[in-house]
Design an enzyme around this catalytic site. Structure first.
Site, PDB file in Angstrom:
ATOM      1  N   SER A 155       0.842  -1.190   0.000  1.00 27.39           N
ATOM      2  CA  SER A 155       0.000   0.000   0.000  1.00 27.39           C
ATOM      3  C   SER A 155       0.884   1.249   0.000  1.00 27.39           C
ATOM      4  O   SER A 155       1.675   1.428  -0.911  1.00 27.39           O
ATOM      5  CB  SER A 155      -0.955  -0.053   1.204  1.00 27.39           C
ATOM      6  OG  SER A 155      -1.992   0.880   1.077  1.00 27.39           O
ATOM      7  N   GLU A 213      -8.717  -6.001  -4.705  1.00 27.17           N
ATOM      8  CA  GLU A 213      -8.148  -4.880  -3.964  1.00 27.17           C
ATOM      9  C   GLU A 213      -9.203  -3.901  -3.433  1.00 27.17           C
ATOM     10  O   GLU A 213      -9.196  -3.533  -2.258  1.00 27.17           O
ATOM     11  CB  GLU A 213      -7.182  -4.084  -4.866  1.00 27.17           C
ATOM     12  CG  GLU A 213      -5.910  -4.796  -5.220  1.00 27.17           C
ATOM     13  CD  GLU A 213      -4.820  -4.637  -4.171  1.00 27.17           C
ATOM     14  OE1 GLU A 213      -5.093  -4.097  -3.080  1.00 27.17           O
ATOM     15  OE2 GLU A 213      -3.684  -5.069  -4.446  1.00 27.17           O
ATOM     16  N   HIS A 217      -7.527  -5.840  -0.371  1.00 30.53           N
ATOM     17  CA  HIS A 217      -6.329  -5.080  -0.053  1.00 30.53           C
ATOM     18  C   HIS A 217      -5.923  -5.386   1.384  1.00 30.53           C
ATOM     19  O   HIS A 217      -6.756  -5.353   2.278  1.00 30.53           O
ATOM     20  CB  HIS A 217      -6.654  -3.593  -0.222  1.00 30.53           C
ATOM     21  CG  HIS A 217      -5.494  -2.657  -0.145  1.00 30.53           C
ATOM     22  ND1 HIS A 217      -4.616  -2.461  -1.182  1.00 30.53           N
ATOM     23  CD2 HIS A 217      -5.082  -1.823   0.841  1.00 30.53           C
ATOM     24  CE1 HIS A 217      -3.726  -1.543  -0.843  1.00 30.53           C
ATOM     25  NE2 HIS A 217      -3.986  -1.141   0.393  1.00 30.53           N
TER      26      HIS A 217
END
Length: 542
Positions: free
Chosen positions: A225, A352, A457
């Site tokens: 990230s 995600e 994610h």
């Protein structure tokens, strides 16, 4: 991690779903080693700054809260990091240091307003005297809003992969990435202090990691990230060249430019002009915009007040300027080849964007409706909204939430990842992956979702780290996947090639069919472009 609480105290009222969105965003062959001598329960290592006392466990040692830079307070707030003051007495390195200033997150990260936070942690597996091991330096995620290196416990990664793992803290949010002309110096443009912190930590590793059994000539930078955004920036930062020999980018494609679907909270690299506009606005909000000495005024503001004023605004590296550590956008550097020529693992998760749809719904208390779905398509895609709606009909997904997550997973993440793979492979070896576990561990502080979130994610984090925010045990199949991923990651750290040790072959990336799908049920190449409708998205303009 990647989700920041919208405001403090935790679970406080939302500022709206757009503001909520702004807050988003978070092995070389396994070699046998000679049997080492038993370690003392509290080993002491002499670093270049002073001695530290860590903790010995079964098969590994840990050293926590080792300063790599002086506390960024007073005149050092919004200034490049400087070396810490040396010490002579043995420093306790058995407990975590302070997280850098941040609000509490939905994943369990506590709030902090302590600026004395520039420290790192080391996990060193048992090894034979004189043996040097590859080094993996982890940059945590959190959207440049929150997180700390200590959350990522590296026992499995270090012992199974036989590598030294370093995790670190770096300045976040406005305290890490505020760009304002009043903060510029003769030698350094403002706006990239968190990035400079990461480079300072890498210089510390280069100088001192040999004292912990690590090889300073075999360093892999990896992150997820915002940590992956940072890794992309380090690849493009001239001053970072030579500080690492390989890179792993998890869930933040380096060529991300305008694909992020929310108007605020952009946590990818941004032009300096945009960053300075944001900085001027914050200075005004803090009552410093018209002060005769704006820099001194800003440095006198308590950290807690800065956190409150900057809440909901996106921060990240700024590129461009006269004296900047990031001369051009990472996306441009990747495309033109103006990057460190090191092998790269690059990938995303299969679902995600489910994390972000879940977070917005959780923080607003509002589940996405059919009307919301269409309104977001109209707002973001304009004249192409009808085509997007036809390609992603609600009847195919079971709910507007799931449909929204699917289409933005494809547009924002997967197809951008494919473009990054294509750009990188023209200049350096690339191994591309997609994490595809449909049921990864769910965080203890994460309220349930209204829709199946799939391989969301942050979903791959428990496969690599023992993360207290995701304490649920892995299933037998997930454990096998974790072992395989640790093998891939650490073999890559050792040789620049993840293959070996009888693991399923991982092709070097040449085309979209060379992306390795990582699932508990099967590991095999997949066609990323076909799976995520990338030929269609190449015809959509935003």
């Amino acid at each position: 991690m990647i989700i920041r609480q919208a405001s403090t105290p935790r679970r406080a009222g939302t500022r709206g779903w757009v503001r909520a969105a702004a807050a988003l965003t978070a092995v070389a062959g396994l070699t046998a080693c000679a049997t080492p001598a038993p370690a003392p329960p509290h080993p002491i290592v002499q670093t270049g700054d002073g001695p530290v006392r860590g903790t010995a466990a079964d098969g590994y040692r840990t050293f926590r809260n080792i300063p790599y830079a002086a506390p960024p307070v007073g005149g050092l707030r919004w200034a490049p990091p400087v070396p810490p003051a040396p010490w002579t007495a043995v420093r306790d390195a058995t407990a975590p240091g302070h997280a850098c200033p941040q609000n509490a997150s939905m994943l369990g990260d506590p709030a902090s307003d302590t600026e004395d936070c520039l420290s790192l942690n080391i996990t060193e597996p048992d090894h034979a005297p004189g043996q040097t091991l590859p080094v993996m330096v982890w940059i945590h995620g959190g959207g440049f809003y929150f997180g700390s290196g200590d959350t990522y416990r590296a026992r499995r990664l270090a012992t199974r992969g036989h590598v030294v793992v370093v995790t670190l803290n770096y300045r976040l949010g406005a305290l890490g990435y505020l760009a304002h002309p009043a903060l510029d110096t003769r030698d350094t443009d403002s706006g990239n202090y968190g990035l400079l912190d990461q480079q300072a930590a890498l210089r510390w590793v280069h100088r001192d990691i040999g004292r912990f059994g690590g090889n300073p000539g075999a360093v892999t930078v990896f992150g997820e990230s915002a940590g992956a955004t940072s890794t992309c920036a380090l690849l493009a930062a001239p001053a970072a060249a030579g500080l690492f020999q390989r890179a792993i980018v998890q869930s933040s494609p380096c060529t991300e430019t305008n694909q992020w679907p929310y108007p605020d909270g952009y946590w990818f690299a941004r032009p300096r002009a945009d960053a300075e506009q944001q900085g001027r606005a914050l200075a005004e909000d803090l009552g410093c915009g018209q002060n005769p000495d704006i820099a001194a005024c800003l440095r006198a503001v308590p950290a807690a007040r800065i956190l409150a004023a900057a809440d909901g605004a996106g921060y990240g590296p700024a590129y461009g300027g006269r004296h900047t550590p990031l001369p051009v956008a990472p996306a441009e550097a990747i495309t033109t080849g103006a990057i460190a020529p090191v092998p790269v693992i690059h990938g995303t998760t299969r679902d995600e964007h489910a994390t972000f749809v879940w977070a917005i719904e959780t923080m607003t208390g509002h589940r996405t409706t059919t009307e919301d779905y269409r309104r977001q398509l109209d707002s973001f895609f304009g004249a192409d909204a009808d085509r997007v709606a036809a390609r992603y009909p609600l009847t195919d997904y079971g709910s507007p939430s799931r449909a929204l997550a699917a289409l933005f997973t494809d547009y924002t993440w997967a197809c951008t990842a494919g473009a990054t793979d294509d750009a990188l492979t023209a200049h350096t070896p690339v191994y591309a992956y997609e994490f595809a576990d449909p049921h990864p561990p769910w965080g203890t502080d994460m309220p349930p979702a209204s829709f199946p979130t799939g391989a969301l994610h942050v979903g791959e984090i428990p496969s690599l780290f023992d993360d207290p925010e995701f304490p649920a045990p892995l299933t037998a199949a997930q454990t096998r996947l974790s072992d395989t991923m640790i093998g891939y990651w650490t073999r890559f750290a050792r040789t620049g090639d993840p293959n070996g040790d009888h693991a399923p072959p991982w092709p070097r990336y040449q085309q979209p069919t060379d992306v390795l799908s990582l699932s508990p049920t099967a590991i095999h190449p997949t066609d990323l472009a076909t799976e995520h409708h990338c030929p269609f998205w190449s015809t959509v303009h935003h």
